[in-house]
Design a protein around this motif. Structure first.
Motif, mmCIF file in Angstrom:
data_model
loop_
_atom_site.group_PDB
_atom_site.id
_atom_site.type_symbol
_atom_site.label_atom_id
_atom_site.label_comp_id
_atom_site.label_asym_id
_atom_site.label_seq_id
_atom_site.Cartn_x
_atom_site.Cartn_y
_atom_site.Cartn_z
ATOM 1 N N LEU A 1 0.828 -1.208 0.000
ATOM 2 C CA LEU A 1 0.000 0.000 0.000
ATOM 3 C C LEU A 1 0.864 1.261 0.000
ATOM 4 O O LEU A 1 0.532 2.241 -0.669
ATOM 5 C CB LEU A 1 -0.935 0.000 1.209
ATOM 6 C CG LEU A 1 -2.086 -0.998 1.161
ATOM 7 C CD1 LEU A 1 -2.798 -1.054 2.503
ATOM 8 C CD2 LEU A 1 -3.051 -0.651 0.055
ATOM 9 N N VAL B 1 2.032 1.860 -3.501
ATOM 10 C CA VAL B 1 0.955 2.412 -4.334
ATOM 11 C C VAL B 1 0.762 3.888 -4.013
ATOM 12 O O VAL B 1 0.623 4.719 -4.912
ATOM 13 C CB VAL B 1 -0.365 1.627 -4.140
ATOM 14 C CG1 VAL B 1 -1.521 2.311 -4.844
ATOM 15 C CG2 VAL B 1 -0.216 0.195 -4.633
ATOM 16 N N GLU C 1 -8.868 2.977 -8.090
ATOM 17 C CA GLU C 1 -8.628 1.537 -8.191
ATOM 18 C C GLU C 1 -8.160 0.978 -6.840
ATOM 19 O O GLU C 1 -8.609 -0.085 -6.409
ATOM 20 C CB GLU C 1 -7.579 1.277 -9.264
ATOM 21 C CG GLU C 1 -7.200 -0.168 -9.439
ATOM 22 C CD GLU C 1 -6.060 -0.342 -10.430
ATOM 23 O OE1 GLU C 1 -5.194 -1.189 -10.172
ATOM 24 O OE2 GLU C 1 -6.049 0.376 -11.456
ATOM 25 N N SER C 2 -7.281 1.706 -6.178
ATOM 26 C CA SER C 2 -6.747 1.259 -4.885
ATOM 27 C C SER C 2 -7.817 1.279 -3.794
ATOM 28 O O SER C 2 -7.836 0.394 -2.937
ATOM 29 C CB SER C 2 -5.573 2.143 -4.466
ATOM 30 O OG SER C 2 -4.540 2.037 -5.414
ATOM 31 N N LYS D 1 -9.879 -1.912 -4.562
ATOM 32 C CA LYS D 1 -9.126 -3.155 -4.419
ATOM 33 C C LYS D 1 -8.625 -3.380 -2.992
ATOM 34 O O LYS D 1 -8.733 -4.478 -2.454
ATOM 35 C CB LYS D 1 -7.935 -3.141 -5.384
ATOM 36 C CG LYS D 1 -7.135 -4.418 -5.398
ATOM 37 C CD LYS D 1 -6.025 -4.337 -6.431
ATOM 38 C CE LYS D 1 -5.171 -5.576 -6.405
ATOM 39 N NZ LYS D 1 -4.030 -5.471 -7.307
ATOM 40 N N GLU D 2 -8.094 -2.346 -2.373
ATOM 41 C CA GLU D 2 -7.443 -2.506 -1.070
ATOM 42 C C GLU D 2 -8.363 -2.237 0.120
ATOM 43 O O GLU D 2 -8.169 -2.807 1.192
ATOM 44 C CB GLU D 2 -6.210 -1.599 -0.981
ATOM 45 C CG GLU D 2 -5.195 -1.814 -2.085
ATOM 46 C CD GLU D 2 -4.614 -3.217 -2.127
ATOM 47 O OE1 GLU D 2 -4.604 -3.916 -1.086
ATOM 48 O OE2 GLU D 2 -4.165 -3.637 -3.213
#
Length: 130
Positions: free
Chosen positions: A14, A17, A39-40, A43-44
């Motif tokens: 993370l 990113v 997107e993060s 997704k995360e």
């Protein structure tokens, strides 16, 4: 031990990113940075930007409690949101993100008993912004 190693690896990923997002912003590639941020988030942290912005404080608190993020991941979530905040611009989006950040900082303090100087400084800046 294994759980801690997995969490450490996830936090490192993370952080990479987040660094990439910041680098894209510095390069002036704002759309690419925004796309990677969205997107993060999904997704995360399992939340869309739309949900993030439309959730009320209570709904966002319920979301955070339901996900049961470890303190490290919750702190990383705050870093993602703080990096996306543009306090020099007075927009409704910034205000909504700032309010969510305040909630995360409060949760880190009360639920996880984590207080950092960085987060305290950020809280102060956000409070001044609001």
């Amino acid at each position: 031990m294994l759980r801690r190693d997995l969490m450490t690896a996830e936090i490192q990923k993370l952080a990479q990113v987040l660094a990439r997002i910041m680098g894209l912003k510095l390069e002036g590639k704002l759309q690419a940075a925004e796309d990677l941020f969205k997107e993060s988030l999904l997704k995360e942290f399992e939340i869309t930007e739309e949900e993030l912005l439309t959730y009320t404080q209570e709904e966002f608190n319920t979301f955070l409690l339901s996900k049961e993020f470890p303190a490290e991941k919750l702190d990383m979530f705050s870093q993602f949101l703080y990096a996306d905040l543009a306090p020099s611009q007075q927009t409704g989006r910034n205000k909504l993100i700032a309010e969510k950040l305040q909630l995360i900082y409060k949760m880190l303090e009360k639920q996880y008993h984590i207080i950092s100087m960085t987060n305290m400084d950020r809280q102060k800046k956000i409070q001044q912004y609001l």
